[in-house]
Design a protein around this motif. Structure first.
Motif, PDB file in Angstrom:
ATOM      1  N   GLN A   1       0.897  -0.904   0.374  1.00 58.84           N
ATOM      2  CA  GLN A   1       0.250  -0.289  -0.083  1.00 58.84           C
ATOM      3  C   GLN A   1       1.063   1.321   0.088  1.00 58.84           C
ATOM      4  O   GLN A   1       0.937   2.292  -0.277  1.00 58.84           O
ATOM      5  N   ARG A   2       1.977   1.432   0.899  1.00 56.43           N
ATOM      6  CA  ARG A   2       2.673   2.274   1.395  1.00 56.43           C
ATOM      7  C   ARG A   2       3.623   2.959  -0.205  1.00 56.43           C
ATOM      8  O   ARG A   2       3.708   4.201  -1.116  1.00 56.43           O
ATOM      9  N   LEU A   3       4.033   1.755  -1.334  1.00 58.14           N
ATOM     10  CA  LEU A   3       4.796   1.771  -2.339  1.00 58.14           C
ATOM     11  C   LEU A   3       4.238   2.203  -3.441  1.00 58.14           C
ATOM     12  O   LEU A   3       4.583   2.927  -4.191  1.00 58.14           O
ATOM     13  N   ALA A   4       2.642   2.257  -3.787  1.00 54.37           N
ATOM     14  CA  ALA A   4       1.661   2.119  -4.566  1.00 54.37           C
ATOM     15  C   ALA A   4       1.048   3.559  -4.389  1.00 54.37           C
ATOM     16  O   ALA A   4       1.339   4.235  -5.330  1.00 54.37           O
ATOM     17  N   ALA A   5       1.130   3.692  -2.610  1.00 54.81           N
ATOM     18  CA  ALA A   5       0.804   5.955  -2.667  1.00 54.81           C
ATOM     19  C   ALA A   5       2.242   6.234  -2.884  1.00 54.81           C
ATOM     20  O   ALA A   5       1.828   7.408  -3.694  1.00 54.81           O
ATOM     21  N   ARG A   6       3.300   5.573  -2.620  1.00 56.78           N
ATOM     22  CA  ARG A   6       4.553   6.745  -2.649  1.00 56.78           C
ATOM     23  C   ARG A   6       4.641   6.809  -4.530  1.00 56.78           C
ATOM     24  O   ARG A   6       5.040   7.893  -4.910  1.00 56.78           O
ATOM     25  N   THR A   7       5.330   5.610  -5.104  1.00 57.23           N
ATOM     26  CA  THR A   7       5.304   5.664  -6.496  1.00 57.23           C
ATOM     27  C   THR A   7       4.177   5.285  -7.553  1.00 57.23           C
ATOM     28  O   THR A   7       4.470   4.725  -9.425  1.00 57.23           O
TER      29      THR A   7
ATOM     30  N   ALA B   1      14.624   3.346  -0.533  1.00 54.80           N
ATOM     31  CA  ALA B   1      14.792   2.596  -1.705  1.00 54.80           C
ATOM     32  C   ALA B   1      14.352   2.080  -2.865  1.00 54.80           C
ATOM     33  O   ALA B   1      15.181   1.913  -3.932  1.00 54.80           O
ATOM     34  N   LEU B   2      13.190   1.824  -3.106  1.00 51.17           N
ATOM     35  CA  LEU B   2      12.222   1.366  -4.006  1.00 51.17           C
ATOM     36  C   LEU B   2      12.377   2.280  -5.011  1.00 51.17           C
ATOM     37  O   LEU B   2      11.942   2.429  -6.186  1.00 51.17           O
ATOM     38  N   ALA B   3      11.752   3.269  -4.926  1.00 50.88           N
ATOM     39  CA  ALA B   3      11.074   4.894  -5.355  1.00 50.88           C
ATOM     40  C   ALA B   3      12.931   5.142  -5.873  1.00 50.88           C
ATOM     41  O   ALA B   3      12.569   5.667  -6.670  1.00 50.88           O
ATOM     42  N   THR B   4      13.714   5.039  -5.139  1.00 52.01           N
ATOM     43  CA  THR B   4      15.711   5.819  -5.675  1.00 52.01           C
ATOM     44  C   THR B   4      15.181   4.789  -6.613  1.00 52.01           C
ATOM     45  O   THR B   4      15.932   5.508  -7.798  1.00 52.01           O
ATOM     46  N   ALA B   5      15.426   3.902  -6.821  1.00 49.73           N
ATOM     47  CA  ALA B   5      16.049   2.913  -8.378  1.00 49.73           C
ATOM     48  C   ALA B   5      14.869   3.272  -9.150  1.00 49.73           C
ATOM     49  O   ALA B   5      15.566   2.988 -10.527  1.00 49.73           O
ATOM     50  N   ARG B   6      13.372   3.222  -8.866  1.00 53.85           N
ATOM     51  CA  ARG B   6      12.869   3.452  -9.865  1.00 53.85           C
ATOM     52  C   ARG B   6      12.975   4.891 -11.107  1.00 53.85           C
ATOM     53  O   ARG B   6      13.210   4.861 -11.876  1.00 53.85           O
ATOM     54  N   SER B   7      13.141   5.931  -9.666  1.00 53.80           N
ATOM     55  CA  SER B   7      13.823   7.199 -10.915  1.00 53.80           C
ATOM     56  C   SER B   7      15.112   7.524 -11.451  1.00 53.80           C
ATOM     57  O   SER B   7      15.469   8.329 -12.007  1.00 53.80           O
ATOM     58  N   THR B   8      16.255   6.983 -10.842  1.00 53.50           N
ATOM     59  CA  THR B   8      17.518   6.989 -10.962  1.00 53.50           C
ATOM     60  C   THR B   8      18.148   5.791 -12.084  1.00 53.50           C
ATOM     61  O   THR B   8      19.652   5.610 -12.283  1.00 53.50           O
ATOM     62  N   GLY B   9      17.868   5.123 -11.300  1.00 54.57           N
ATOM     63  CA  GLY B   9      18.244   3.455 -11.981  1.00 54.57           C
ATOM     64  C   GLY B   9      19.000   3.213 -10.637  1.00 54.57           C
ATOM     65  O   GLY B   9      19.796   1.941 -10.814  1.00 54.57           O
ATOM     66  N   LYS B  10      19.295   3.912  -9.549  1.00 54.12           N
ATOM     67  CA  LYS B  10      20.124   2.962  -8.220  1.00 54.12           C
ATOM     68  C   LYS B  10      19.796   3.217  -7.205  1.00 54.12           C
ATOM     69  O   LYS B  10      18.362   3.859  -7.421  1.00 54.12           O
TER      70      LYS B  10
END
Length: 252
Positions: free
Chosen positions: A83-89, A238-247
């Protein structure tokens, strides 16, 4: 390669945090507390699990979401994490979370999913708490997982904090030592694999004296809602940063 099998030094031991409350990790204790002092990992295949359907897995692949592999912490916290991941990204999460499983079983599941479905760009391993019973095995399993995902995907791996205060003092100390040993191997693996990032849950807990008591309800599993929210937020970041930058940024 032999260096990866060493136990943690004193500084690394202390980074893992203080001895705190009890845990409910699946174990079968022996008089000798097993070869590494924490006991032996008991049968876990009958324990509670949460595994996504094929439709959910396909949705993640179609939208470049996240595959998650976890143990009992993930079984407890996975729904809220999704739920948090879906809301954030906006990302979808497909899970293979199974109480009691060690990293070897999670990597087996990763291999099966890769063969059956393929893999998304990001993989989350919320694993390692059950590896305190045989910590030297961790390095090989991390390398195996990294080989499976290849160099173009990102692996986010959450490190561990386990101390079961219901056990004897010697077992408690072994739990802490073995948790640190697991975490040292993850840190070493990150130097070998540029696409491996560590969410540093153990260091986060150790950063402030009250966190161990507030965020862990039994020395392993997160308290709800405080610990659950804190650990999930580290993973989502960590997952959001990976999504936006590839890292991925290191947690904590």
């Amino acid at each position: 390669m032999a260096d990866r099998w060493r136990g943690p030094n004193r500084r690394q031991f202390l980074l893992g945090g203080a001895v705190v409350a009890a845990s409910a990790v699946a174990t079968t204790e022996t008089a000798a507390a097993g070869p590494f002092g924490s006991g032996d990992l008991g049968p876990w295949q009958h324990l509670v699990r949460a595994i996504s359907t094929e439709a959910q897995i396909q949705r993640v692949l179609d939208t470049d979401g996240v595959f998650m592999f976890g143990d009992s912490l993930a079984v407890q916290d996975g729904k809220t994490l999704a739920q948090r991941l879906a809301a954030r990204t906006g990302d979808a999460l497909a899970v293979h979370n199974w109480s009691g499983q060690p990293s070897s079983a999670a990597v087996d599941a990763l291999a099966r999913w890769k063969q059956s479905y393929g893999l998304p760009r990001r993989i989350l391993m919320a694993m390692g708490s059950n590896d305190i019973f045989s910590p030297p095995a961790v390095a090989g399993q991390v390398d195996r997982a990294m080989d499976l995902i290849g160099s173009t995907r990102t692996m986010i791996w959450v490190n561990v904090q386990v101390v079961r205060a219901a056990k004897t003092v010697s077992v408690q100390l072994a739990d802490q030592r073995n948790s640190a040993w697991v975490n040292v191997q993850l840190a070493d693996a990150q130097r070998r694999h540029s696409n491996l990032r560590i969410v540093r849950w153990a260091e986060y807990l150790a950063a402030k004296p009250n966190r161990l008591g507030l965020y862990l309800r039994d020395g392993l599993h997160t308290s709800v809602p405080l610990g659950q929210a804190a650990r999930n937020d580290l993973m989502v970041q960590a997952l959001a940063t990976a999504r936006s930058t590839g890292k991925t940024a290191e947690g904590g």
